[in-house]
Design an enzyme around this catalytic site. Structure first.
Site, PDB file in Angstrom:
ATOM      1  N   GLY A 148       8.120 -35.115 -31.731  1.00  0.00           N
ATOM      2  CA  GLY A 148       7.228 -34.304 -30.903  1.00  0.00           C
ATOM      3  C   GLY A 148       6.331 -33.355 -31.681  1.00  0.00           C
ATOM      4  O   GLY A 148       5.579 -32.585 -31.096  1.00  0.00           O
ATOM      5  N   GLN A 149       6.436 -33.395 -33.024  1.00  0.00           N
ATOM      6  CA  GLN A 149       5.654 -32.429 -33.810  1.00  0.00           C
ATOM      7  C   GLN A 149       4.923 -33.109 -34.979  1.00  0.00           C
ATOM      8  O   GLN A 149       4.894 -32.567 -36.091  1.00  0.00           O
ATOM      9  CB  GLN A 149       6.559 -31.325 -34.357  1.00  0.00           C
ATOM     10  CG  GLN A 149       7.054 -30.357 -33.281  1.00  0.00           C
ATOM     11  CD  GLN A 149       7.531 -29.051 -33.889  1.00  0.00           C
ATOM     12  OE1 GLN A 149       8.367 -29.067 -34.787  1.00  0.00           O
ATOM     13  NE2 GLN A 149       7.014 -27.929 -33.420  1.00  0.00           N
ATOM     14  N   TYR A 152       2.315 -30.514 -36.063  1.00  0.00           N
ATOM     15  CA  TYR A 152       2.892 -29.312 -36.680  1.00  0.00           C
ATOM     16  C   TYR A 152       3.574 -29.652 -38.009  1.00  0.00           C
ATOM     17  O   TYR A 152       3.414 -28.939 -39.008  1.00  0.00           O
ATOM     18  CB  TYR A 152       3.888 -28.725 -35.685  1.00  0.00           C
ATOM     19  CG  TYR A 152       4.526 -27.404 -36.024  1.00  0.00           C
ATOM     20  CD1 TYR A 152       3.881 -26.197 -35.734  1.00  0.00           C
ATOM     21  CD2 TYR A 152       5.804 -27.346 -36.576  1.00  0.00           C
ATOM     22  CE1 TYR A 152       4.502 -24.977 -35.994  1.00  0.00           C
ATOM     23  CE2 TYR A 152       6.427 -26.135 -36.833  1.00  0.00           C
ATOM     24  CZ  TYR A 152       5.769 -24.946 -36.543  1.00  0.00           C
ATOM     25  OH  TYR A 152       6.391 -23.738 -36.796  1.00  0.00           O
TER      26      TYR A 152
HETATM   27  N1  CAA Z   1      14.828 -37.702 -30.829  1.00  0.00           N
HETATM   28  C1  CAA Z   1      14.819 -39.005 -30.427  1.00  0.00           C
HETATM   29  N2  CAA Z   1      14.345 -39.407 -29.229  1.00  0.00           N
HETATM   30  C2  CAA Z   1      13.877 -38.468 -28.403  1.00  0.00           C
HETATM   31  C3  CAA Z   1      13.872 -37.097 -28.748  1.00  0.00           C
HETATM   32  C4  CAA Z   1      14.385 -36.735 -30.020  1.00  0.00           C
HETATM   33  N3  CAA Z   1      14.410 -35.471 -30.451  1.00  0.00           N
HETATM   34  N4  CAA Z   1      13.317 -36.397 -27.733  1.00  0.00           N
HETATM   35  C5  CAA Z   1      13.019 -37.301 -26.765  1.00  0.00           C
HETATM   36  N5  CAA Z   1      13.356 -38.527 -27.173  1.00  0.00           N
HETATM   37  C6  CAA Z   1      13.233 -39.801 -26.455  1.00  0.00           C
HETATM   38  C7  CAA Z   1      13.745 -39.693 -25.040  1.00  0.00           C
HETATM   39  O1  CAA Z   1      15.116 -39.936 -24.995  1.00  0.00           O
HETATM   40  C8  CAA Z   1      12.929 -40.770 -24.330  1.00  0.00           C
HETATM   41  O2  CAA Z   1      13.444 -42.039 -24.664  1.00  0.00           O
HETATM   42  P1  CAA Z   1      13.287 -43.279 -23.644  1.00  0.00           P
HETATM   43  O3  CAA Z   1      11.818 -43.505 -23.460  1.00  0.00           O
HETATM   44  O4  CAA Z   1      13.974 -44.389 -24.346  1.00  0.00           O
HETATM   45  O5  CAA Z   1      13.991 -42.833 -22.387  1.00  0.00           O
HETATM   46  C9  CAA Z   1      11.583 -40.654 -25.022  1.00  0.00           C
HETATM   47  O6  CAA Z   1      11.842 -40.085 -26.329  1.00  0.00           O
HETATM   48  C10 CAA Z   1      10.707 -39.694 -24.258  1.00  0.00           C
HETATM   49  O7  CAA Z   1       9.496 -39.622 -24.913  1.00  0.00           O
HETATM   50  P2  CAA Z   1       8.403 -38.657 -24.328  1.00  0.00           P
HETATM   51  O8  CAA Z   1       7.163 -38.794 -25.119  1.00  0.00           O
HETATM   52  O9  CAA Z   1       8.279 -38.869 -22.842  1.00  0.00           O
HETATM   53  O10 CAA Z   1       9.085 -37.272 -24.654  1.00  0.00           O
HETATM   54  P3  CAA Z   1       9.156 -36.018 -23.703  1.00  0.00           P
HETATM   55  O11 CAA Z   1       7.795 -35.770 -23.117  1.00  0.00           O
HETATM   56  O12 CAA Z   1      10.319 -36.126 -22.829  1.00  0.00           O
HETATM   57  O13 CAA Z   1       9.485 -34.854 -24.761  1.00  0.00           O
HETATM   58  C11 CAA Z   1       8.801 -33.248 -26.370  1.00  0.00           C
HETATM   59  C12 CAA Z   1       8.664 -34.679 -25.894  1.00  0.00           C
HETATM   60  C13 CAA Z   1       8.181 -32.280 -25.371  1.00  0.00           C
HETATM   61  C14 CAA Z   1       8.081 -33.115 -27.691  1.00  0.00           C
HETATM   62  C15 CAA Z   1      10.284 -32.946 -26.535  1.00  0.00           C
HETATM   63  O14 CAA Z   1      10.892 -33.971 -27.298  1.00  0.00           O
HETATM   64  C16 CAA Z   1      10.558 -31.638 -27.239  1.00  0.00           C
HETATM   65  O15 CAA Z   1      10.239 -30.566 -26.748  1.00  0.00           O
HETATM   66  N6  CAA Z   1      11.147 -31.699 -28.416  1.00  0.00           N
HETATM   67  C17 CAA Z   1      11.434 -30.527 -29.234  1.00  0.00           C
HETATM   68  C18 CAA Z   1      10.304 -30.296 -30.190  1.00  0.00           C
HETATM   69  C19 CAA Z   1      10.632 -29.146 -31.100  1.00  0.00           C
HETATM   70  O16 CAA Z   1      11.701 -29.092 -31.715  1.00  0.00           O
HETATM   71  N7  CAA Z   1       9.723 -28.197 -31.241  1.00  0.00           N
HETATM   72  C20 CAA Z   1       9.956 -27.050 -32.055  1.00  0.00           C
HETATM   73  C21 CAA Z   1       9.147 -25.901 -31.526  1.00  0.00           C
HETATM   74  S1  CAA Z   1       9.571 -24.360 -32.309  1.00  0.00           S
HETATM   75  C22 CAA Z   1       8.913 -24.492 -33.830  1.00  0.00           C
HETATM   76  O17 CAA Z   1       8.168 -25.361 -34.120  1.00  0.00           O
HETATM   77  C23 CAA Z   1       9.283 -23.431 -34.814  1.00  0.00           C
HETATM   78  C24 CAA Z   1       9.770 -24.035 -36.051  1.00  0.00           C
HETATM   79  O18 CAA Z   1       9.058 -24.017 -37.040  1.00  0.00           O
HETATM   80  C25 CAA Z   1      11.127 -24.596 -36.108  1.00  0.00           C
END
Ligand code: CAA
Length: 245
Positions: A148-149, A152
């Site tokens: 998802g990044q 970033y």
């Molecule tokens: N790993 C593997 N698979 C994943 C996953 C992951 N982490 N997250 C979602 N999936 C899978 C789901 O199980 C789903 O699979 P199926 O299609 O087989 O059912 C599929 O991916 C869904 O894909 P989408 O594109 O529809 O994903 P979504 O819209 O549900 O979610 C997202 C996407 C919003 C990016 C979400 O995954 C999310 O928020 N992830 C966290 C991102 C993150 O860690 N951000 C950090 C922010 S803070 C920061 O950045 C500060 C820092 O420096 C640490």
């Protein structure tokens, strides 16, 4: 000795506020940036009440001209910047197949172009005075990648490429350039991650909790000190053991 001046971009956020406080406690005069008017009056009042004297300049760090103008103003109104913390950053999380060009460009611009925009007008004065500390706040996700990044992670990995190159160019001039790569820290940015994803992430942190902004800030404050003069081009991770390399 007059106080060294530290510029912290995005200093009103979670990690930024802690860095401003830590550097102030270490004896620096603090200058920070904010992108849009809104919360700066309350933030400045809170800092003042807590005993911190902080200057704030409105500046869009994605805008090269605005950054050059701001740095010139700081040099004229306050003095030469000795410590620069490139901390401003944003997220626009989306899996790559859903990512828009806007999601990509906004993140690259705010997290990576900003590093050029602010460092470029600061570097000559640091070299001329024979002392400088540049600290680039990257992320664990620039080191390991994160679902998802893609935007970033690319920007944050790019920051460290910049660190390694500039560190070599200015090493003999008393200027160090280092990267700090925080893991997941208890800030608004991390709390904005949907809870189901956040819970899974916290479960992967061996220390068993999110980091505290103050923990990152104390590391930055040490990097800014005289004692850290032999460390340059480094990427220091603080992530509760979530990623080791
Ligand atoms: N790993 C593997 N698979 C994943 C996953 C992951 N982490 N997250 C979602 N999936 C899978 C789901 O199980 C789903 O699979 P199926 O299609 O087989 O059912 C599929 O991916 C869904 O894909 P989408 O594109 O529809 O994903 P979504 O819209 O549900 O979610 C997202 C996407 C919003 C990016 C979400 O995954 C999310 O928020 N992830 C966290 C991102 C993150 O860690 N951000 C950090 C922010 S803070 C920061 O950045 C500060 C820092 O420096 C640490």
């Amino acid at each position: 000795m007059t106080k060294r001046i530290a510029l912290v971009t995005g200093g009103m956020g979670g990690i930024g506020t802690a860095i401003c406080k830590a550097l102030a406690e270490a004896g620096h005069a603090i200058v920070t940036t904010y992108s849009k008017p809104g919360k700066e009056t309350a933030w400045l009042a809170e800092m003042k009440q807590a005993g911190y004297d902080v200057h704030a300049y409105q500046c869009d760090v994605t805008n090269t001209e605005q950054c050059a103008t701001m740095v010139a103003q700081i040099h004229q109104e306050i003095g030469t910047i000795s410590v620069l913390v490139n901390n401003a950053g944003i997220t626009r999380d989306n899996s790559f197949r859903k990512m828009t060009a806007d999601d990509w460009h906004q993140v690259i611009s705010a997290n990576l172009d900003s590093v050029f925009n602010v460092t470029r007008p600061v570097i000559d004065a640091m070299v001329e005075q024979g002392f400088g500390r540049i600290v680039n706040i990257s992320s664990i996700n620039g080191q390991k990648g994160q679902f998802g990044q893609s935007n970033y992670s690319a920007a944050k990995a790019g920051m460290h490429g910049f660190t390694m190159a500039l560190a070599q160019e200015v090493a003999r001039k008393g200027v160090t350039v280092n990267t700090v790569s925080p893991g997941y820290i208890a800030t608004d940015m991390v709390m904005a991650v949907p809870q189901e994803h956040r819970d899974k992430i916290v479960a992967q942190i061996p220390v068993g909790r999110l980091g505290k902004p103050e923990e990152i800030a104390s590391l930055v404050s040490w990097i800014a000190s005289d004692n850290a003069g032999f460390m340059t081009g480094a990427n220091i991770a603080m992530n509760g053991g979530q990623h080791t390399m």
